[in-house]
Design a protein around this motif. Structure first.
Motif, PDB file in Angstrom:
ATOM      1  N   GLN A  18       0.798  -1.378  -0.012  1.00 53.04           N
ATOM      2  CA  GLN A  18       0.098   0.223  -0.079  1.00 53.04           C
ATOM      3  C   GLN A  18       0.974   1.238  -0.051  1.00 53.04           C
ATOM      4  OE1 GLN A  18      -3.431   0.113  -0.605  1.00 53.04           O
ATOM      5  NE2 GLN A  18      -2.710  -1.782  -1.010  1.00 53.04           N
ATOM      6  N   LEU A  19       1.982   1.251   0.761  1.00 52.07           N
ATOM      7  CA  LEU A  19       2.834   2.483   0.701  1.00 52.07           C
ATOM      8  C   LEU A  19       3.394   2.781  -0.538  1.00 52.07           C
ATOM      9  CD1 LEU A  19       4.504   2.168   4.328  1.00 52.07           C
ATOM     10  CD2 LEU A  19       2.822   3.326   3.595  1.00 52.07           C
ATOM     11  N   ALA A  20       3.924   1.502  -1.272  1.00 49.93           N
ATOM     12  CA  ALA A  20       4.593   1.548  -2.608  1.00 49.93           C
ATOM     13  C   ALA A  20       3.524   2.242  -3.633  1.00 49.93           C
ATOM     14  CB  ALA A  20       4.879   0.402  -3.019  1.00 49.93           C
ATOM     15  N   ARG A  21       2.132   1.656  -3.189  1.00 53.02           N
ATOM     16  CA  ARG A  21       1.005   2.105  -4.385  1.00 53.02           C
ATOM     17  C   ARG A  21       0.659   3.637  -4.153  1.00 53.02           C
ATOM     18  NH1 ARG A  21      -4.161  -1.158  -5.780  1.00 53.02           N
ATOM     19  NH2 ARG A  21      -5.004   0.053  -7.635  1.00 53.02           N
ATOM     20  N   MET A  22       0.609   3.926  -2.787  1.00 51.53           N
ATOM     21  CA  MET A  22       0.214   5.375  -2.331  1.00 51.53           C
ATOM     22  C   MET A  22       1.345   6.358  -2.984  1.00 51.53           C
ATOM     23  SD  MET A  22      -1.888   5.508   0.959  1.00 51.53           S
ATOM     24  CE  MET A  22      -0.822   4.285   1.963  1.00 51.53           C
ATOM     25  N   MET A  50      -7.031  10.261  -5.868  1.00 48.33           N
ATOM     26  CA  MET A  50      -7.572  10.468  -4.685  1.00 48.33           C
ATOM     27  C   MET A  50      -8.482   9.048  -4.082  1.00 48.33           C
ATOM     28  SD  MET A  50      -8.842  14.341  -4.654  1.00 48.33           S
ATOM     29  CE  MET A  50      -9.352  14.352  -2.930  1.00 48.33           C
ATOM     30  N   SER A  51      -9.146   8.363  -5.087  1.00 48.58           N
ATOM     31  CA  SER A  51     -10.009   7.146  -4.884  1.00 48.58           C
ATOM     32  C   SER A  51      -9.133   6.233  -4.453  1.00 48.58           C
ATOM     33  CB  SER A  51     -10.709   6.754  -6.143  1.00 48.58           C
ATOM     34  OG  SER A  51      -9.578   6.723  -7.403  1.00 48.58           O
ATOM     35  N   THR A  52      -7.920   5.955  -4.977  1.00 52.95           N
ATOM     36  CA  THR A  52      -7.039   4.788  -4.817  1.00 52.95           C
ATOM     37  C   THR A  52      -6.375   5.321  -3.333  1.00 52.95           C
ATOM     38  OG1 THR A  52      -6.343   4.494  -7.077  1.00 52.95           O
ATOM     39  CG2 THR A  52      -5.149   3.477  -5.660  1.00 52.95           C
ATOM     40  N   ILE A  53      -5.695   6.373  -3.158  1.00 54.95           N
ATOM     41  CA  ILE A  53      -5.219   6.647  -2.103  1.00 54.95           C
ATOM     42  C   ILE A  53      -6.058   6.748  -0.944  1.00 54.95           C
ATOM     43  CG2 ILE A  53      -3.772   8.713  -0.660  1.00 54.95           C
ATOM     44  CD1 ILE A  53      -2.896   9.508  -3.505  1.00 54.95           C
ATOM     45  N   SER A  54      -7.420   7.228  -0.807  1.00 55.66           N
ATOM     46  CA  SER A  54      -8.210   7.178   0.077  1.00 55.66           C
ATOM     47  C   SER A  54      -8.549   5.764   0.662  1.00 55.66           C
ATOM     48  CB  SER A  54      -9.414   7.875  -0.281  1.00 55.66           C
ATOM     49  OG  SER A  54     -10.217   7.241  -1.507  1.00 55.66           O
ATOM     50  N   SER A  55      -8.630   4.780  -0.462  1.00 57.47           N
ATOM     51  CA  SER A  55      -8.909   3.489  -0.210  1.00 57.47           C
ATOM     52  C   SER A  55      -7.652   2.674   0.577  1.00 57.47           C
ATOM     53  CB  SER A  55      -9.133   2.758  -1.687  1.00 57.47           C
ATOM     54  OG  SER A  55     -10.248   2.960  -2.117  1.00 57.47           O
ATOM     55  N   GLY A  56      -6.602   3.114  -0.022  1.00 51.60           N
ATOM     56  CA  GLY A  56      -5.217   2.709   0.731  1.00 51.60           C
ATOM     57  C   GLY A  56      -5.185   3.306   2.064  1.00 51.60           C
ATOM     58  N   LEU A  69      -8.654   4.349  14.662  1.00 52.18           N
ATOM     59  CA  LEU A  69      -8.846   4.323  12.983  1.00 52.18           C
ATOM     60  C   LEU A  69      -8.298   5.794  12.520  1.00 52.18           C
ATOM     61  CD1 LEU A  69     -11.889   2.310  12.910  1.00 52.18           C
ATOM     62  CD2 LEU A  69      -9.729   1.758  11.899  1.00 52.18           C
ATOM     63  N   HIS A  70      -8.712   6.761  13.249  1.00 48.73           N
ATOM     64  CA  HIS A  70      -8.609   7.779  12.558  1.00 48.73           C
ATOM     65  C   HIS A  70      -7.054   8.486  12.775  1.00 48.73           C
ATOM     66  CE1 HIS A  70     -12.667   9.601  13.725  1.00 48.73           C
ATOM     67  NE2 HIS A  70     -12.792   8.978  12.673  1.00 48.73           N
ATOM     68  N   VAL A  71      -6.204   8.178  13.922  1.00 50.84           N
ATOM     69  CA  VAL A  71      -4.930   8.450  13.778  1.00 50.84           C
ATOM     70  C   VAL A  71      -4.092   7.470  12.963  1.00 50.84           C
ATOM     71  CG1 VAL A  71      -2.812   7.850  15.249  1.00 50.84           C
ATOM     72  CG2 VAL A  71      -5.067   8.891  16.361  1.00 50.84           C
ATOM     73  N   ALA A  72      -4.412   6.087  12.755  1.00 56.40           N
ATOM     74  CA  ALA A  72      -3.921   5.313  11.976  1.00 56.40           C
ATOM     75  C   ALA A  72      -3.899   5.982  10.451  1.00 56.40           C
ATOM     76  CB  ALA A  72      -4.299   3.859  11.901  1.00 56.40           C
ATOM     77  N   THR A  73      -5.195   6.183   9.964  1.00 58.25           N
ATOM     78  CA  THR A  73      -5.413   6.724   8.786  1.00 58.25           C
ATOM     79  C   THR A  73      -4.439   7.845   8.511  1.00 58.25           C
ATOM     80  OG1 THR A  73      -7.797   6.265   8.850  1.00 58.25           O
ATOM     81  CG2 THR A  73      -7.146   7.665   6.991  1.00 58.25           C
ATOM     82  N   VAL A  74      -4.275   8.794   9.455  1.00 62.97           N
ATOM     83  CA  VAL A  74      -3.462   9.950   9.069  1.00 62.97           C
ATOM     84  C   VAL A  74      -1.779   9.837   9.034  1.00 62.97           C
ATOM     85  CG1 VAL A  74      -2.710  12.276  10.237  1.00 62.97           C
ATOM     86  CG2 VAL A  74      -4.809  11.584  10.355  1.00 62.97           C
ATOM     87  N   VAL A  75      -1.564   8.841   9.949  1.00 66.58           N
ATOM     88  CA  VAL A  75      -0.167   8.114   9.496  1.00 66.58           C
ATOM     89  C   VAL A  75       0.009   7.671   8.349  1.00 66.58           C
ATOM     90  CG1 VAL A  75       1.473   6.666  10.635  1.00 66.58           C
ATOM     91  CG2 VAL A  75       0.029   7.883  12.128  1.00 66.58           C
ATOM     92  N   PHE A  76      -0.680   6.839   8.061  1.00 71.09           N
ATOM     93  CA  PHE A  76      -0.517   6.184   6.483  1.00 71.09           C
ATOM     94  C   PHE A  76      -0.709   7.054   5.533  1.00 71.09           C
ATOM     95  CE2 PHE A  76      -1.385   2.096   9.048  1.00 71.09           C
ATOM     96  CZ  PHE A  76      -0.302   1.490   8.729  1.00 71.09           C
ATOM     97  N   GLY A  77      -1.507   8.189   5.699  1.00 75.68           N
ATOM     98  CA  GLY A  77      -1.465   9.255   4.662  1.00 75.68           C
ATOM     99  C   GLY A  77      -0.060   9.690   4.426  1.00 75.68           C
ATOM    100  N   LEU A  78       0.428  10.334   5.939  1.00 77.62           N
ATOM    101  CA  LEU A  78       1.807  10.990   5.635  1.00 77.62           C
ATOM    102  C   LEU A  78       2.723   9.935   5.036  1.00 77.62           C
ATOM    103  CD1 LEU A  78       1.407  12.761   9.128  1.00 77.62           C
ATOM    104  CD2 LEU A  78       1.205  13.605   6.943  1.00 77.62           C
ATOM    105  N   ALA A  79       2.764   8.762   5.508  1.00 78.26           N
ATOM    106  CA  ALA A  79       3.694   7.666   5.099  1.00 78.26           C
ATOM    107  C   ALA A  79       3.503   7.647   3.378  1.00 78.26           C
ATOM    108  CB  ALA A  79       3.437   6.257   5.670  1.00 78.26           C
TER     109      ALA A  79
END
Length: 521
Positions: free
Chosen positions: A130-134, A366-372, A402-412
């Motif tokens: 997921q990190l590679a894809r995002m 945005m669709s793929t990143i938000s899903s990831g 879930l909220h914190v994890a979503t933010v962290v993975f978005g930044l990553a």
């Protein structure tokens, strides 16, 4: 570079604002983790199908595919041709399997089957994928917007990333799915609009495009020989089948959607709807690449700035104009393919339409990143935090996690996108990384559901062997030339094929030997 007119900037900003407001709207419903991750199982199958389609049709497709077709041919379209067979397996076996387990995570069953290590291993593989894809998608969208606005790629990634994080955090999976329904329609219309603009500006129209394409072999699906050292038809077909099998069977982005449907039948319909839309839609982007190739063959002087930009990036800031011009003259279409689509948008698309097309590309990203983000947060919550740190969380704690994890993975994901700046081909880097990370978990999953006699010991041994094979195939290019016989002779796309088969067959073989010995004794 071109400064966008106020009208186009307004259209893009309105689109970004609309996505954030979608998150605000669905935030009222997200009072529990069940709603955030499953939407309470009330999404219709057609909407899930469009959502899966939108996830498949990322900005890697929007930008990378035309670049591949421009620089080569339609060989990569074989990936799409492989989808129906993978979808048949998913609809017949994977969807009923996951619906029956009732587990929101795709990896919980691996622990029940082989133990905690199997679940953790698959989760790590998924999160890396997921990190590679995002990252590749962040890179792709910033490449386009940089050409249009002149802002740095890092700045673009941060701004778009913040908008994606906001509506994903607030809206949960329901916001993700419904925004993807809109985004799937928008990005398809964007592709059709680009084709129309190219053809309408092409002297000789469609017939001239076909003539040039045939002459330069631009419509070829690749070499049909059984050569697995090159990206032949069969190599891409095998890669496509295995990676799509992984997508439908092991990727949390898709498995999570099976649970949002009202029934297993609706979930299966969503898989098939995705395939029947995606295959012809992906063909549109190969057509765009071929049209662009023909357009710039007729107007060769117009592509010179792209070649000079590519040469300048290769040589660095210290290069002289003479050196840049000399290198540009030797570049082939494959060397600057990814830059052609953004360049066409900058120079040939009229005011107003640029904003609409950029919004379509943004929607693809945005669709793929938000899903990831949503899937990664769900997996981290279910398979790591609750498993190893603290279980029995109440709804408030669950939502905060879930909220914190979503933010962290978005930044990553943004960080990975920044790290990819400078890669030659978006599509190539994504295919290579996904093949490396996905091969292991797909092999383990297939071993668990097909080989009933395989246990923890067999699975662990097979996984170790598979990891060693994948590492060797991925890194053997670093071996000095005097030891060339130790290098991987196969094409990089074969990594997921060999890695998956290695784990599955090794585990099955060990289980068979042990059972025979037990029978004899």
């Amino acid at each position: 570079m071109k400064n966008l007119p106020v009208l186009d900037i307004s259209i893009i900003l309105l689109y970004l604002l609309a996505m954030v407001l979608v998150g605000v709207y669905f935030a009222r419903k997200n009072k529990s983790a069940e709603q955030f991750t499953k939407a309470s199982g009330k999404i219709p199958g057609w909407a899930i199908g469009l959502s899966i389609y939108a996830t498949f049709l990322s900005s890697n497709t929007f930008l990378g595919v035309p670049g591949k077709a421009f620089g080569g041919n339609w060989n990569a379209f074989v990936f799409s041709i492989s989808m129906p067979l993978a979808a048949w397996v998913a609809a017949k076996y994977f969807v009923p399997f996951y619906r029956n387990t009732g587990e929101v995570s795709a990896y919980t069953n691996l622990e029940k089957r082989f133990g905690p290590w199997a679940r953790t291993y698959a989760v790590v593989c998924f999160l890396l994928t997921q990190l590679a894809r995002m990252g590749s998608i962040f890179f792709g969208i910033s490449l386009t917007l940089q050409a249009l606005t002149g802002y740095s790629m890092e700045t673009i990634m941060v701004v778009t990333g913040i908008c994606i994080v906001i509506y994903t955090v607030m809206g949960g999976i329901e916001a993700v799915i419904w925004t993807e329904v809109v985004q799937g329609v928008l990005k398809t219309l964007g592709a059709l609009l680009i084709i129309y603009l190219i053809v309408s500006g092409m002297p000789g129209g469609v017939s001239k495009i076909i003539e040039i394409g045939k002459t330069d072999n631009k419509f070829s699906l690749g070499d049909f020989s059984l050569d697995f050292t090159q990206a032949t038809f069969w190599v891409v077909l095998l890669y496509g089948f295995f990676i799509n099998l992984n997508n439908f069977g092991m990727d949390q982005n898709y498995v999570q959607r099976y649970h949002t449907a009202s029934s297993a039948k609706e979930a299966s319909k969503s898989v098939w709807l995705c395939v029947w839309i995606y295959v012809p839609a992906s063909l549109l982007f190969f057509i765009i690449g071929s049209c662009l190739y023909a357009y710039y063959q007729v107007n060769p002087q117009m592509i010179e700035p792209v070649k000079l930009q590519a040469a300048a990036e290769r040589l660095g800031a210290a290069a002289s104009s003479v050196d840049i011009a000399n290198l540009a003259a030797t570049l082939k279409p494959a060397d600057y393919g990814d830059k052609v689509m953004p360049y066409f948008m900058v120079t040939m698309i009229p005011t107003g339409l640029i904003g609409l097309i950029v919004s379509a590309i943004l929607s693809a990203a945005m669709s793929t990143i938000s899903s990831g983000m949503n899937a990664s947060a769900t997996v981290f919550s279910e398979d790591i935090y609750k498993r190893y740190f603290k279980s029995g969380l109440n709804d408030k704690q669950n939502m905060r996690l879930l909220h914190v994890a979503t933010v962290v993975f978005g930044l990553a994901g943004m960080a990975c996108g920044i790290a990819m700046i400078g890669v030659k081909s978006i599509l190539d880097i994504w295919w290579q990384l996904s093949g490396i990370f996905a091969g292991g978990m797909l092999g383990l999953f297939l071993l668990g559901i097909i080989s009933k006699k395989s246990g923890n010991l067999e699975a662990f041994a097979a996984t170790i062997v598979g990891i060693l094979v994948i590492v060797w195939m991925s890194l053997s290019y670093l071996i000095p030339d005097e030891y060339a016989y130790l290098k991987n002779p196969l094409h990089a796309n074969m990594i997921i094929v060999v890695g998956t088969l290695c784990i599955f067959l090794t585990g099955t073989l060990i289980a068979s030997i042990r059972n025979k010995r037990a029978t004899i004794s």
